[in-house]
Design an enzyme around this catalytic site. Structure first.
Site, PDB file in Angstrom:
ATOM      1  N   HIS A   1       9.825  -6.613  12.409  1.00  0.00           N
ATOM      2  CA  HIS A   1      10.890  -5.624  12.284  1.00  0.00           C
ATOM      3  C   HIS A   1      12.065  -6.185  11.464  1.00  0.00           C
ATOM      4  O   HIS A   1      13.221  -6.073  11.884  1.00  0.00           O
ATOM      5  CB  HIS A   1      11.411  -5.218  13.666  1.00  0.00           C
ATOM      6  CG  HIS A   1      10.395  -4.547  14.534  1.00  0.00           C
ATOM      7  ND1 HIS A   1      10.572  -4.384  15.900  1.00  0.00           N
ATOM      8  CD2 HIS A   1       9.200  -3.986  14.251  1.00  0.00           C
ATOM      9  CE1 HIS A   1       9.527  -3.755  16.408  1.00  0.00           C
ATOM     10  NE2 HIS A   1       8.671  -3.507  15.431  1.00  0.00           N
TER      11      HIS A   1
ATOM     12  N   VAL B   1       0.861  -1.173   0.000  1.00  0.00           N
ATOM     13  CA  VAL B   1       0.000   0.000   0.000  1.00  0.00           C
ATOM     14  C   VAL B   1       0.906   1.234   0.000  1.00  0.00           C
ATOM     15  O   VAL B   1       2.080   1.136   0.415  1.00  0.00           O
ATOM     16  CB  VAL B   1      -0.907  -0.053   1.280  1.00  0.00           C
ATOM     17  CG1 VAL B   1      -0.073  -0.029   2.557  1.00  0.00           C
ATOM     18  CG2 VAL B   1      -1.946   1.043   1.320  1.00  0.00           C
TER      19      VAL B   1
ATOM     20  N   HIS C   1      11.759  -0.113  18.250  1.00  0.00           N
ATOM     21  CA  HIS C   1      10.909  -0.301  17.086  1.00  0.00           C
ATOM     22  C   HIS C   1      11.569   0.532  15.968  1.00  0.00           C
ATOM     23  O   HIS C   1      11.934   1.686  16.193  1.00  0.00           O
ATOM     24  CB  HIS C   1       9.490   0.163  17.390  1.00  0.00           C
ATOM     25  CG  HIS C   1       8.850  -0.701  18.442  1.00  0.00           C
ATOM     26  ND1 HIS C   1       7.699  -1.419  18.215  1.00  0.00           N
ATOM     27  CD2 HIS C   1       9.220  -0.989  19.707  1.00  0.00           C
ATOM     28  CE1 HIS C   1       7.384  -2.105  19.298  1.00  0.00           C
ATOM     29  NE2 HIS C   1       8.298  -1.858  20.223  1.00  0.00           N
TER      30      HIS C   1
HETATM   31  C1  LIG Z   1       1.919  -5.013  11.398  1.00  0.00           C
HETATM   32  C2  LIG Z   1       3.167  -4.227  11.608  1.00  0.00           C
HETATM   33  C3  LIG Z   1       3.327  -3.460  12.747  1.00  0.00           C
HETATM   34  C4  LIG Z   1       4.491  -2.731  12.932  1.00  0.00           C
HETATM   35  N1  LIG Z   1       4.562  -1.887  13.983  1.00  0.00           N
HETATM   36  C5  LIG Z   1       5.625  -1.059  14.090  1.00  0.00           C
HETATM   37  C6  LIG Z   1       5.657  -0.054  15.090  1.00  0.00           C
HETATM   38  O1  LIG Z   1       4.689   0.148  15.835  1.00  0.00           O
HETATM   39  N2  LIG Z   1       6.777   0.713  15.195  1.00  0.00           N
HETATM   40  C7  LIG Z   1       7.864   0.531  14.364  1.00  0.00           C
HETATM   41  O2  LIG Z   1       8.869   1.220  14.549  1.00  0.00           O
HETATM   42  N3  LIG Z   1       7.836  -0.388  13.390  1.00  0.00           N
HETATM   43  C8  LIG Z   1       6.738  -1.158  13.204  1.00  0.00           C
HETATM   44  N4  LIG Z   1       6.678  -2.032  12.181  1.00  0.00           N
HETATM   45  C9  LIG Z   1       7.830  -2.075  11.251  1.00  0.00           C
HETATM   46  C10 LIG Z   1       7.923  -0.864  10.331  1.00  0.00           C
HETATM   47  O3  LIG Z   1       6.656  -0.401   9.954  1.00  0.00           O
HETATM   48  C11 LIG Z   1       8.739  -1.262   9.099  1.00  0.00           C
HETATM   49  O4  LIG Z   1      10.001  -1.685   9.548  1.00  0.00           O
HETATM   50  C12 LIG Z   1       8.932  -0.132   8.101  1.00  0.00           C
HETATM   51  O5  LIG Z   1       7.717   0.450   7.750  1.00  0.00           O
HETATM   52  C13 LIG Z   1       9.642  -0.687   6.866  1.00  0.00           C
HETATM   53  O6  LIG Z   1       9.895   0.350   5.966  1.00  0.00           O
HETATM   54  P1  LIG Z   1      10.522   0.046   4.544  1.00  0.00           P
HETATM   55  O7  LIG Z   1      10.555   1.327   3.815  1.00  0.00           O
HETATM   56  O8  LIG Z   1      11.769  -0.722   4.701  1.00  0.00           O
HETATM   57  O9  LIG Z   1       9.499  -0.966   3.833  1.00  0.00           O
HETATM   58  P2  LIG Z   1       7.946  -0.826   3.552  1.00  0.00           P
HETATM   59  O10 LIG Z   1       7.343   0.243   4.357  1.00  0.00           O
HETATM   60  O11 LIG Z   1       7.414  -2.217   3.681  1.00  0.00           O
HETATM   61  O12 LIG Z   1       7.863  -0.369   2.025  1.00  0.00           O
HETATM   62  C14 LIG Z   1       8.068  -1.211   0.922  1.00  0.00           C
HETATM   63  C15 LIG Z   1       7.107  -0.785  -0.177  1.00  0.00           C
HETATM   64  O13 LIG Z   1       7.495  -1.385  -1.398  1.00  0.00           O
HETATM   65  C16 LIG Z   1       6.359  -1.900  -2.070  1.00  0.00           C
HETATM   66  N5  LIG Z   1       6.810  -2.979  -2.936  1.00  0.00           N
HETATM   67  C17 LIG Z   1       7.340  -4.168  -2.576  1.00  0.00           C
HETATM   68  N6  LIG Z   1       7.689  -4.878  -3.666  1.00  0.00           N
HETATM   69  C18 LIG Z   1       7.365  -4.125  -4.735  1.00  0.00           C
HETATM   70  C19 LIG Z   1       7.515  -4.320  -6.123  1.00  0.00           C
HETATM   71  N7  LIG Z   1       8.073  -5.417  -6.634  1.00  0.00           N
HETATM   72  N8  LIG Z   1       7.080  -3.340  -6.965  1.00  0.00           N
HETATM   73  C20 LIG Z   1       6.528  -2.191  -6.487  1.00  0.00           C
HETATM   74  N9  LIG Z   1       6.367  -1.970  -5.136  1.00  0.00           N
HETATM   75  C21 LIG Z   1       6.799  -2.932  -4.288  1.00  0.00           C
HETATM   76  C22 LIG Z   1       5.473  -2.366  -0.926  1.00  0.00           C
HETATM   77  O14 LIG Z   1       4.142  -2.539  -1.348  1.00  0.00           O
HETATM   78  C23 LIG Z   1       5.674  -1.251   0.091  1.00  0.00           C
HETATM   79  O15 LIG Z   1       4.789  -0.184  -0.125  1.00  0.00           O
HETATM   80  C24 LIG Z   1       5.538  -2.799  11.969  1.00  0.00           C
HETATM   81  C25 LIG Z   1       5.383  -3.571  10.822  1.00  0.00           C
HETATM   82  C26 LIG Z   1       4.210  -4.272  10.630  1.00  0.00           C
HETATM   83  C27 LIG Z   1       4.051  -5.073   9.367  1.00  0.00           C
END
Ligand SMILES: Cc1cc2nc3c(=O)[nH]c(=O)nc-3n(C[C@H](O)[C@H](O)[C@H](O)COP(=O)(O)OP(=O)(O)OC[C@H]3O[C@@H](n4cnc5c(N)ncnc54)[C@H](O)[C@@H]3O)c2cc1C
Length: 587
Positions: A524, A87, A567
């Site tokens: 995480h 999303v 977190h």
């Molecule tokens: C249920 C849940 C609760 C959590 N609670 C907390 C909390 O309270 N506090 C905290 O610090 N952390 C929390 N986390 C962890 C934290 O939210 C994540 O570590 C962080 O958001 C990850 O960021 P990111 O940018 O690495 O990846 P993401 O935010 O996962 O972003 C990756 C994006 O890439 C997109 N994507 C993937 N593959 C493709 C593709 N092939 N083509 C196009 N788009 C693609 C995905 O759809 C997504 O939008 C939680 C995680 C979850 C799942």
């Protein structure tokens, strides 16, 4: 979309992807296109109301990638669902809004492991840049926390606030922690994560709604001419060209509406698809372990064995207790009449239980505090035997963390509700409080790899949960600490019964069996494209550039090489902010 060529193509509009895209688009002469596989659900109330954030933990929705682990041998063969947001805003749209910060020495470890320039001192300005911290005088008086401009931002996009509602069940827990030698801290977010303190949340103090990279970075910039977001666009492969022996990315192939299309990048391709999907995209593009790529008929461009390995997460065990009726909990929301009142209170006054995620405080402890007598020495010698002969430098580093009295290795969070543990449900009218214990530096290392060249298939996730018994031992010590907490005077007076694990689970071996059955991750995951020297299993260098490529970077949680006592969301924002400056400086 008028143009199919941009300066930067960012893949993934998640927590990090949206930060880096909007920062690059600050220069009106720079064009940025973001590809996101999911849809834009930013304005849907279930993603905005903090009190509904934990509902996303009940099971996969359409905004989830539906990752299940390979059956986990040491966890009763379970195939465990591990949510990942699909999303706009990524997991930052679906997570439970806690905003932590780790210990300064844990960030300094990144540099010590070889990521030049990545340390606490250099990250502080980016933590600040990403946030606006608001604390009222009342909150300050109660928690001891203050706005300290050395560490806190006052004009960044993400709102950082304290919970506006907390259960009175926090009072006996605080007293219990203190009786067991855990101290209250006012500096938990200032580079010293040890002690117990209030949660801080990514919640806007004015609207009482989630603040995320979707709401705070993207929404205010969405009408910019030079920033395009393509939703429902699933990246399949980075397109490369050999230019005088250099591997240059020229664009990205992606599926949209069932058709394979190409978007071109003049300058760089930035991968921000998160710890589970980033390794897949690299492998599908020919970057990964040679043998694995050949097995799946992917032409090998860079033999990079670190891709998809070194996976680390925080692993948990739950405890649930029934408490006296005088102590409040979110379980009252199960009563439709009570839920209706809370909705009104939230809508009209921005107050009440729906303003928070139900967790108000956590303790971060080192084994020197929570282990039973003699258990630390045993753990040190087990850790020494694990690191003996290992080539994994991050494992060696965390063995140092274990011996330090300053660096926490267990989080003990209190939730004012019956957490869904798989063991029972809240009985109507009864009140509960739960504890989520999480080990912060597990020894088990997981992996995530492609099992085919099909870009639309999910890669195989293997956490290798409890591969090292030491991880289980530490969780057992955590549960035993929890039971000592229940025996403190303050808690004895408040608690009616231990519900989970329950009184029938007595011996260390029985507690281990319980954890094998009910243990989880806290979602995480990091380190699957670690920022480490190439010879140490690294995937990106200190400029976040993928080894062997001229112009591909990774900017997401996967680059963080070693786990830390918090977190991770706030840290991921800081990493993305710093990455944006590195990329701008190189332009
Ligand atoms: C249920 C849940 C609760 C959590 N609670 C907390 C909390 O309270 N506090 C905290 O610090 N952390 C929390 N986390 C962890 C934290 O939210 C994540 O570590 C962080 O958001 C990850 O960021 P990111 O940018 O690495 O990846 P993401 O935010 O996962 O972003 C990756 C994006 O890439 C997109 N994507 C993937 N593959 C493709 C593709 N092939 N083509 C196009 N788009 C693609 C995905 O759809 C997504 O939008 C939680 C995680 C979850 C799942």
């Amino acid at each position: 979309m008028a143009s199919t060529t941009f300066d930067y193509v960012v893949v993934g509009a998640g927590s990090a992807g949206m930060v880096v895209s909007t920062r690059l688009a600050e220069n009106a002469d720079t064009t940025v296109c973001v590809l996101e596989a999911g849809e834009d659900l930013t304005t849907q109330p279930n993603y905005l109301i903090p009190g509904l954030s934990a509902a996303g933990l009940q099971g996969p929705t359409d905004a989830d990638w539906k990752f299940y682990t390979k059956p986990q041998e040491n966890a009763k063969g379970r195939s465990i669902w591990t949510p990942r947001g699909k999303v706009v805003g990524g997991c930052g749209t679906t997570n439970i809004v806690a905003l932590g910060k780790g210990h300064a020495e844990e960030y300094d470890a990144w540099e010590a492991l070889g990521a030049k320039g990545w340390n606490w001192k250099n990250l502080v300005p980016y933590f600040k840049k990403s946030e606006t911290f608001t604390i009222t005088e009342e909150e300050s008086a109660e928690t001891g926390m203050k706005f300290n401009e050395e560490f806190h931002g006052s004009s960044g996009p993400i709102h950082r606030t304290l919970p506006k509602w907390k259960s009175n069940a926090t009072v006996p827990v605080e007293k219990g922690w203190e009786a067991l030698g855990v101290s209250k801290s006012a500096n938990g977010y200032d580079g010293d994560s040890l002690g117990f303190y209030s949660l801080q949340l990514s919640v806007d103090p004015t609207t009482a709604m989630r603040s995320s990279s979707a709401t705070a970075y993207y929404t205010p910039n969405k009408d910019k001419e030079n920033l395009k977001l393509l939703t429902g666009a699933h990246a399949a492969r980075i397109v490369f060209e050999d230019r005088d022996g250099e591997l240059v990315a020229t664009g990205v192939e992606y599926y949209k509406d069932g058709e394979l299309q190409t978007i071109k990048a003049n300058k760089e391709v930035i991968i921000a698809t998160g710890s589970y999907k980033t390794p897949q995209l690299l492998e599908l593009s020919g970057i990964g372990e040679k043998k694995l790529l050949e097995e799946h008929n992917v032409p090998v461009l860079v033999d990079l064995p670190g891709v998809g390995n070194n996976l680390q997460d925080h692993y948990t065990a739950p405890m649930v207790v029934e408490i006296d009726e005088q102590y409040d909990s979110l379980d009252s929301l199960l009563d439709p009449a009570q839920a209706g009142l809370e909705f009104m209170l939230y809508q009209e006054k921005k107050q009440g239980k729906l303003t928070t995620n139900g967790a108000a405080q956590y303790a971060f402890m080192s084994n020197h505090t929570y282990f039973s007598e003699g258990a630390s020495e045993k753990a040190f010698s087990t850790a020494d035997s694990i690191i003996e002969g290992t080539a994994n430098t991050t494992l060696k580093k965390q063995a140092d963390f274990l011996k330090s009295e300053k660096i926490p290795d267990l989080e003990f969070a209190q939730f004012a509700a019956f957490l869904p543990t798989g063991d029972g449900v809240p009985a109507p009218g009864k009140h509960y409080t739960s504890f989520l214990l999480a080990i912060l530096h597990p020894y088990s290392r997981g992996s995530i790899h492609i099992t085919s060249a099909d870009a639309l298939a999910l890669p195989e996730l293997d956490l290798r949960l409890y591969e090292h018994e030491l991880d289980l031992d530490m969780l057992v010590e955590g549960i035993k600490f929890g039971r000592r907490l229940l025996e403190t005077d303050a808690m004895k007076a408040a608690v009616k019964a231990e519900v989970v694990p329950g009184p029938e689970v007595k011996t260390d071996e029985e507690i281990k069996e319980f954890i094998r059955l009910r243990g989880q991750t806290v979602y995480h995951p990091i380190a699957t494209a670690s920022m480490l020297p190439r010879e140490d299993g690294g995937v990106v260098d200190a400029d976040l550039k993928v080894y062997g490529t001229k112009n591909v970077r990774v900017v997401d949680a996967s680059v963080i090489p070693i786990h830390f006592s918090a977190h991770p969301h706030s840290t991921i924002y800081a990493v993305a902010e710093r990455a944006a400056d590195i990329i701008k400086a190189a332009a």
